[in-house]
Scaffold this active site. Structure first.
Site, PDB file in Angstrom:
ATOM      1  N   ASP A 256       5.774  15.051 -14.406  1.00  0.00           N
ATOM      2  CA  ASP A 256       6.762  14.714 -13.376  1.00  0.00           C
ATOM      3  C   ASP A 256       8.081  15.436 -13.664  1.00  0.00           C
ATOM      4  OD1 ASP A 256       8.207  13.409 -11.394  1.00  0.00           O
ATOM      5  OD2 ASP A 256       8.394  11.526 -12.509  1.00  0.00           O
TER       6      ASP A 256
ATOM      7  N   HIS B  60      -7.651 -19.320  22.401  1.00  0.00           N
ATOM      8  CA  HIS B  60      -7.494 -18.087  21.600  1.00  0.00           C
ATOM      9  C   HIS B  60      -8.831 -17.347  21.570  1.00  0.00           C
ATOM     10  CE1 HIS B  60      -6.526 -15.474  18.181  1.00  0.00           C
ATOM     11  NE2 HIS B  60      -5.260 -15.843  18.294  1.00  0.00           N
TER      12      HIS B  60
ATOM     13  N   THR C   4     -12.418  -9.972  23.328  1.00  0.00           N
ATOM     14  CA  THR C   4     -12.748  -8.746  24.060  1.00  0.00           C
ATOM     15  C   THR C   4     -12.411  -7.535  23.208  1.00  0.00           C
ATOM     16  OG1 THR C   4     -12.004  -9.927  26.021  1.00  0.00           O
ATOM     17  CG2 THR C   4     -12.399  -7.555  26.278  1.00  0.00           C
TER      18      THR C   4
HETATM   19  C1  SPV Z   1       8.782   7.819  -9.151  1.00  0.00           C
HETATM   20  O1  SPV Z   1       8.003   6.964  -8.738  1.00  0.00           O
HETATM   21  O2  SPV Z   1       8.466   8.998  -9.273  1.00  0.00           O
HETATM   22  C2  SPV Z   1      10.161   7.461  -9.483  1.00  0.00           C
HETATM   23  C3  SPV Z   1      10.460   6.105  -9.966  1.00  0.00           C
HETATM   24  O3  SPV Z   1      11.010   8.319  -9.417  1.00  0.00           O
HETATM   25  S1  SPV Z   1      10.413   6.148 -11.686  1.00  0.00           S
HETATM   26  O4  SPV Z   1       9.132   6.645 -12.108  1.00  0.00           O
HETATM   27  O5  SPV Z   1      10.670   4.805 -12.181  1.00  0.00           O
HETATM   28  O6  SPV Z   1      11.488   7.068 -12.150  1.00  0.00           O
HETATM   29 MG    MG Z   2      10.280  10.262  -9.273  1.00  0.00          MG
END
Ligand code: SPV
Ligand code: MG
Length: 431
Positions: free
Chosen positions: A204, A89, A122
């Site tokens: 979000d 190896h 190598t």
């Molecule tokens: C994300 O990661 O944005 C998701 C998963 O949608 S959760 O946050 O659990 O909804």
């Molecule tokens: Mg999400």
């Protein structure tokens, strides 16, 4: 004649491999192991040639007596069967993760007087260039896009980690661990709406627009080869979703997951603490069907995410939706829960698998985090997504560093927990 064994974990033969065969021939007849796809994807990059092609490649090499199939990274089974006098190896296995393989081989050989031959590894400009070419090929849309479907077949469960930047992409791409003689790495990447938004200091709520989300994908794609699952939130208006599907598919993303909510989307982990509206089955099915109709390849997946358990709508509702979404063309079902225990997820998997053996199931165990990957796989889950752990680990570490610099009016006190300067300046390789 003595027997010499070597194992190639590669889909390209270069001067390094030929050098090993040449050296090996001096000691006896050369048997070359070819790792199966399943074994290879556990710790190496995804092969660009399939197993049969790799066997053929090695078979055609001058000086090879026989090709041996090696179906595990560890050599136990092969050595037991072949009993080679020598294992040869490259000496790169004297350090790093691979040392545990060498130690294991040494132990196996010493039981009957076999020997290891380490030859200088190598890694010259030519080999480096070939390596880069393979990585480039793996990152191309037509190769990357189909890899999620390939991995679902090859892996007991596809392990997916959240990424939101080039840097987190590199962690997902490169992190390999050896633990108790087993190697592991992540298979795929999740571009989370939560973490992509959080990285931009935004909530979000589908506020970060698609152009920006695509920019994140592009940053990740620039430095990685692994497949991407995109968190498409609600998918937006059906008339807009079809454009998103086309763009993602063209970029080489493997799958989009859309959730059956409508109106102002809030993160699922809020559950019923905030107002969230579930879409009707009919309307969400129309969205799935429209997406499936517009995609151009067979590789791309549209995965339907069911929010019934999050919104306390019950198991019957979740199952009715799963049936309808699969019928509408969904390539997979993501079932979500914010309970601490995994019971309702396991119950869903049991009921769903009774009716449907094949449609992939995806889960995101952020709340029910005590369940292991093998328990999920045994329940019929195909993809597990660690959706936010990189972001959640980075934030407290950064915040503590900021606090301590303010407290001590200098940075010396925090230095011991930082990446050394010499490592940060060489972390990203130049071309
Ligand atoms: C994300 O990661 O944005 C998701 C998963 O949608 S959760 O946050 O659990 O909804
Ligand atoms: Mg999400």
């Amino acid at each position: 004649m003595k027997k010499v064994y070597t194992c190639f974990c590669t889909d390209i033969i270069h001067e390094g491999h030929l050098n090993i065969i040449n050296k090996a021939q001096k000691y006896g007849e050369v048997y070359v192991g070819v790792l199966t796809d399943e074994a290879m994807v556990k710790f190496n990059r995804f092969p660009t040639l399939d197993f049969k092609e790799r066997v053929q490649l090695v078979k055609n090499l001058k000086g090879v007596k026989e090709v041996v199939i090696q179906d595990e990274i560890m050599y136990d089974k092969v050595i037991d069967k072949l009993r080679p006098d020598y294992v040869i190896h490259g000496d790169n296995w004297l350090q790093g993760n691979m040392k545990v393989i060498r130690d294991n081989v040494e132990k196996l050989l010493s039981a009957y007087g076999g020997e290891i031959i380490d030859v200088p590894y190598t890694y010259n400009e030519n080999v480096k260039r070939l390596d880069a070419q393979i990585k480039e090929k793996l990152s191309m849309p037509e190769y990357r896009r189909k890899r999620l479907r390939q991995l679902i077949k090859l892996r007991p469960i596809v392990k997916t980690i959240e990424v939101h930047s080039g840097l987190t992409g590199l962690i997902a791409e490169k992190t390999v661990v050896e633990h108790n003689g087993e190697f592991d790495q992540f298979d795929a990447m999740w571009v989370s709406s939560l973490c992509d938004s959080t990285a931009k200091g935004k909530p979000d709520i589908e506020l970060v627009d698609m152009t920006s989300r695509f920019r994140t994908i592009d940053d990740v794609m620039e430095v990685t080869t692994k497949p991407i699952i995109f968190d498409g939130d609600t998918g937006g208006l059906t008339e807009h979703f079809v454009y998103t599907v086309r763009s993602l598919e063209r970029m080489g993303v493997s799958a989009v997951i859309i959730e059956d909510k409508t109106g102002l989307k809030k993160n699922s982990l809020f559950g019923t603490d905030v107002v969230q509206t579930q879409d009707s089955i009919e309307h969400f099915c129309e969205k799935i069907s429209a997406g499936k109709k517009i995609q151009l390849t067979d590789d791309f997946m549209i995965i339907a995410r069911i929010e019934s358990l999050i919104l306390n709508m019950g198991m019957d509702d979740a199952m009715a939706r799963a049936r309808a979404y699969v019928k509408a063309g969904a390539d997979g079902i993501m079932i979500h829960s914010r309970r601490k225990d995994p019971d309702e997820i396991l119950e869903f998997c049991r009921l769903f698998r009774k009716e449907d053996k094949n449609t992939p199931i995806v889960v995101v165990p952020s709340s029910f985090n005590s369940i292991t990957e093998s328990e999920l796989a045994a329940a019929g889950v195909n993809i597990v997504i660690y959706a936010n752990q990189l972001t959640r680990s980075a934030f407290p570490a950064m915040e503590q560093t900021a606090k301590d610099i303010l407290k001590y009016h200098r940075a010396q006190e925090v230095d011991s927990r930082l990446l050394p300067i010499k490592d940060i300046i060489s972390l990203i390789e130049e071309l």
